[in-house]
Design a protein around this motif. Structure first.
Motif, PDB file in Angstrom:
ATOM      1  N   ARG A 120       0.817  -1.209   0.000  1.00  0.00           N
ATOM      2  CA  ARG A 120       0.000   0.000   0.000  1.00  0.00           C
ATOM      3  C   ARG A 120       0.855   1.264   0.000  1.00  0.00           C
ATOM      4  NH1 ARG A 120      -5.492   0.314   2.920  1.00  0.00           N
ATOM      5  NH2 ARG A 120      -5.107  -1.865   2.629  1.00  0.00           N
ATOM      6  N   TYR A 121       1.972   1.263   0.741  1.00  0.00           N
ATOM      7  CA  TYR A 121       2.808   2.459   0.806  1.00  0.00           C
ATOM      8  C   TYR A 121       3.431   2.779  -0.555  1.00  0.00           C
ATOM      9  CZ  TYR A 121       6.624  -0.935   1.489  1.00  0.00           C
ATOM     10  OH  TYR A 121       7.500  -1.976   1.361  1.00  0.00           O
ATOM     11  N   LEU A 122       3.737   1.746  -1.354  1.00  0.00           N
ATOM     12  CA  LEU A 122       4.251   2.001  -2.703  1.00  0.00           C
ATOM     13  C   LEU A 122       3.150   2.535  -3.613  1.00  0.00           C
ATOM     14  CD1 LEU A 122       6.640  -1.013  -3.376  1.00  0.00           C
ATOM     15  CD2 LEU A 122       7.233   1.364  -2.904  1.00  0.00           C
ATOM     16  N   MET A 123       1.956   2.022  -3.436  1.00  0.00           N
ATOM     17  CA  MET A 123       0.833   2.500  -4.244  1.00  0.00           C
ATOM     18  C   MET A 123       0.521   3.963  -3.938  1.00  0.00           C
ATOM     19  SD  MET A 123       0.250   0.177  -6.361  1.00  0.00           S
ATOM     20  CE  MET A 123      -1.165   0.932  -7.121  1.00  0.00           C
ATOM     21  N   ARG A 124       0.703   4.377  -2.684  1.00  0.00           N
ATOM     22  CA  ARG A 124       0.499   5.796  -2.345  1.00  0.00           C
ATOM     23  C   ARG A 124       1.455   6.670  -3.145  1.00  0.00           C
ATOM     24  NH1 ARG A 124      -0.296   4.060   3.195  1.00  0.00           N
ATOM     25  NH2 ARG A 124       1.895   4.499   3.609  1.00  0.00           N
ATOM     26  N   ALA A 125       2.700   6.259  -3.229  1.00  0.00           N
ATOM     27  CA  ALA A 125       3.694   7.024  -3.988  1.00  0.00           C
ATOM     28  C   ALA A 125       3.358   7.009  -5.483  1.00  0.00           C
ATOM     29  CB  ALA A 125       5.092   6.462  -3.741  1.00  0.00           C
ATOM     30  N   LYS A 126       2.987   5.851  -5.994  1.00  0.00           N
ATOM     31  CA  LYS A 126       2.624   5.730  -7.413  1.00  0.00           C
ATOM     32  C   LYS A 126       1.394   6.582  -7.728  1.00  0.00           C
ATOM     33  CE  LYS A 126       2.150   2.035 -10.805  1.00  0.00           C
ATOM     34  NZ  LYS A 126       0.809   1.877 -11.304  1.00  0.00           N
ATOM     35  N   ASP A 127       0.404   6.543  -6.860  1.00  0.00           N
ATOM     36  CA  ASP A 127      -0.803   7.355  -7.052  1.00  0.00           C
ATOM     37  C   ASP A 127      -0.482   8.847  -7.010  1.00  0.00           C
ATOM     38  OD1 ASP A 127      -2.271   5.029  -7.272  1.00  0.00           O
ATOM     39  OD2 ASP A 127      -3.114   5.142  -5.242  1.00  0.00           O
ATOM     40  N   LEU A 128       0.469   9.219  -6.169  1.00  0.00           N
ATOM     41  CA  LEU A 128       0.887  10.626  -6.097  1.00  0.00           C
ATOM     42  C   LEU A 128       1.445  11.069  -7.444  1.00  0.00           C
ATOM     43  CD1 LEU A 128       1.398  13.197  -4.358  1.00  0.00           C
ATOM     44  CD2 LEU A 128       3.635  12.223  -3.814  1.00  0.00           C
ATOM     45  N   VAL A 129       2.272  10.243  -8.053  1.00  0.00           N
ATOM     46  CA  VAL A 129       2.811  10.562  -9.381  1.00  0.00           C
ATOM     47  C   VAL A 129       1.676  10.667 -10.389  1.00  0.00           C
ATOM     48  CG1 VAL A 129       4.201   9.702 -11.311  1.00  0.00           C
ATOM     49  CG2 VAL A 129       5.084   9.568  -8.982  1.00  0.00           C
ATOM     50  N   ASP A 130       0.773   9.702 -10.380  1.00  0.00           N
ATOM     51  CA  ASP A 130      -0.316   9.689 -11.358  1.00  0.00           C
ATOM     52  C   ASP A 130      -1.212  10.921 -11.237  1.00  0.00           C
ATOM     53  OD1 ASP A 130       0.655   7.278 -12.288  1.00  0.00           O
ATOM     54  OD2 ASP A 130      -0.802   6.068 -11.190  1.00  0.00           O
ATOM     55  N   ALA A 131      -1.427  11.382 -10.018  1.00  0.00           N
ATOM     56  CA  ALA A 131      -2.323  12.522  -9.796  1.00  0.00           C
ATOM     57  C   ALA A 131      -1.629  13.874  -9.959  1.00  0.00           C
ATOM     58  CB  ALA A 131      -2.935  12.436  -8.395  1.00  0.00           C
ATOM     59  N   ARG A 132      -0.322  13.927  -9.660  1.00  0.00           N
ATOM     60  CA  ARG A 132       0.342  15.232  -9.614  1.00  0.00           C
ATOM     61  C   ARG A 132       1.593  15.292 -10.478  1.00  0.00           C
ATOM     62  NH1 ARG A 132       0.775  16.256  -3.361  1.00  0.00           N
ATOM     63  NH2 ARG A 132       2.048  17.959  -4.130  1.00  0.00           N
ATOM     64  N   TYR A 133       1.585  14.549 -11.597  1.00  0.00           N
ATOM     65  CA  TYR A 133       2.750  14.498 -12.484  1.00  0.00           C
ATOM     66  C   TYR A 133       3.153  15.866 -13.003  1.00  0.00           C
ATOM     67  CZ  TYR A 133      -0.760  14.982 -16.062  1.00  0.00           C
ATOM     68  OH  TYR A 133      -1.799  15.460 -16.807  1.00  0.00           O
ATOM     69  N   SER A 134       2.214  16.809 -13.080  1.00  0.00           N
ATOM     70  CA  SER A 134       2.521  18.128 -13.630  1.00  0.00           C
ATOM     71  C   SER A 134       3.199  19.051 -12.616  1.00  0.00           C
ATOM     72  CB  SER A 134       1.249  18.788 -14.157  1.00  0.00           C
ATOM     73  OG  SER A 134       0.344  19.022 -13.095  1.00  0.00           O
ATOM     74  N   GLU A 135       3.267  18.611 -11.381  1.00  0.00           N
ATOM     75  CA  GLU A 135       3.901  19.414 -10.331  1.00  0.00           C
ATOM     76  C   GLU A 135       5.360  18.990 -10.172  1.00  0.00           C
ATOM     77  OE1 GLU A 135       1.517  19.125  -6.778  1.00  0.00           O
ATOM     78  OE2 GLU A 135      -0.327  19.357  -7.931  1.00  0.00           O
ATOM     79  N   PRO A 136       6.169  19.849  -9.570  1.00  0.00           N
ATOM     80  CA  PRO A 136       7.584  19.497  -9.363  1.00  0.00           C
ATOM     81  C   PRO A 136       7.759  18.494  -8.222  1.00  0.00           C
ATOM     82  CG  PRO A 136       7.141  21.693  -8.513  1.00  0.00           C
ATOM     83  CD  PRO A 136       5.872  21.219  -9.169  1.00  0.00           C
ATOM     84  N   ILE A 137       7.517  17.227  -8.508  1.00  0.00           N
ATOM     85  CA  ILE A 137       7.615  16.153  -7.511  1.00  0.00           C
ATOM     86  C   ILE A 137       9.048  15.632  -7.494  1.00  0.00           C
ATOM     87  CG2 ILE A 137       6.787  13.864  -6.856  1.00  0.00           C
ATOM     88  CD1 ILE A 137       4.256  14.453  -8.438  1.00  0.00           C
ATOM     89  N   THR A 138       9.573  15.391  -6.296  1.00  0.00           N
ATOM     90  CA  THR A 138      10.913  14.814  -6.166  1.00  0.00           C
ATOM     91  C   THR A 138      10.804  13.394  -5.617  1.00  0.00           C
ATOM     92  OG1 THR A 138      11.217  15.557  -3.880  1.00  0.00           O
ATOM     93  CG2 THR A 138      11.851  17.111  -5.641  1.00  0.00           C
ATOM     94  N   VAL A 139      11.895  12.663  -5.720  1.00  0.00           N
ATOM     95  CA  VAL A 139      11.936  11.314  -5.148  1.00  0.00           C
ATOM     96  C   VAL A 139      11.764  11.414  -3.634  1.00  0.00           C
ATOM     97  CG1 VAL A 139      13.332   9.236  -4.831  1.00  0.00           C
ATOM     98  CG2 VAL A 139      13.307  10.390  -7.041  1.00  0.00           C
ATOM     99  N   ASP A 140      12.287  12.480  -3.034  1.00  0.00           N
ATOM    100  CA  ASP A 140      12.092  12.688  -1.594  1.00  0.00           C
ATOM    101  C   ASP A 140      10.607  12.812  -1.250  1.00  0.00           C
ATOM    102  OD1 ASP A 140      14.796  12.570  -0.893  1.00  0.00           O
ATOM    103  OD2 ASP A 140      15.091  14.720  -1.238  1.00  0.00           O
ATOM    104  N   ASP A 141       9.841  13.518  -2.100  1.00  0.00           N
ATOM    105  CA  ASP A 141       8.396  13.647  -1.872  1.00  0.00           C
ATOM    106  C   ASP A 141       7.721  12.277  -1.928  1.00  0.00           C
ATOM    107  OD1 ASP A 141       8.636  16.457  -1.797  1.00  0.00           O
ATOM    108  OD2 ASP A 141       8.230  16.636  -3.961  1.00  0.00           O
ATOM    109  N   LEU A 142       8.123  11.478  -2.891  1.00  0.00           N
ATOM    110  CA  LEU A 142       7.525  10.151  -3.054  1.00  0.00           C
ATOM    111  C   LEU A 142       7.892   9.237  -1.895  1.00  0.00           C
ATOM    112  CD1 LEU A 142       8.134   9.685  -6.881  1.00  0.00           C
ATOM    113  CD2 LEU A 142       6.037  10.421  -5.731  1.00  0.00           C
TER     114      LEU A 142
END
Length: 151
Positions: free
Chosen positions: A8-30
């Motif tokens: 589930r914790y990996l899916m949270r990170a993956k979902d974050l990318v899917d929902a907010r790909y247009s934002e400046p997301i870092t690996v630290d955020d994930l």
């Protein structure tokens, strides 16, 4: 032997990318979204999904850019910014590496965006409705009468 579904914790990170790909997301955020250290998160993510978190984010951005190129008339520069990338040159290079063509050539190889334009149903009904005969029926005699000068 079947592989267990991603934690589930990996899916949270993956979902974050899917929902907010247009934002400046870092690996630290994930990693923070997954509740893991950056290094451990990167190892587990890569092992589970077959690509690094950065590569996954880039893949999502390029997929969205390809969709926008197919379905809109936005400029390549606008699309680059819309998907969260800063450099049109880097975007063009990355896009061409993945899709085999630079963005403008990719768009040119597709049907025009107007083919995909959605027409509101009320407009579609209005414009495809059969036209009523503009002449008026004289109910007393059953005759059609029109504007002067027409039978």
């Amino acid at each position: 032997m079947t592989q267990a579904p991603p934690a589930r914790y990996l899916m949270r990170a993956k979902d974050l990318v899917d929902a907010r790909y247009s934002e400046p997301i870092t690996v630290d955020d994930l990693a923070a979204a997954a509740g893991l250290s950056r290094a451990h998160f990167s190892r587990v993510f890569t092992k589970t999904f077959g690509e690094s978190p950065r590569a996954y984010l880039q893949t999502r951005r390029l997929e969205r850019a390809a969709s926008l190129l197919r379905h809109t008339d936005r400029s390549v520069a606008d699309i680059c910014v819309m998907v969260g990338l800063q450099s049109v040159g880097s975007f063009t290079t990355s896009f061409a590496r993945v899709y085999g063509l630079p963005p403008a050539a990719y768009r040119a190889s597709m049907p025009p965006a107007a083919v995909h334009a959605r027409i509101p149903s009320c407009i579609l009904r209005r414009d495809t409705r059969p036209r009523a005969d503009s002449r008026v029926v004289n109910t007393a005699h059953g005759e059609k009468t029109g504007p002067p000068g027409r039978p």
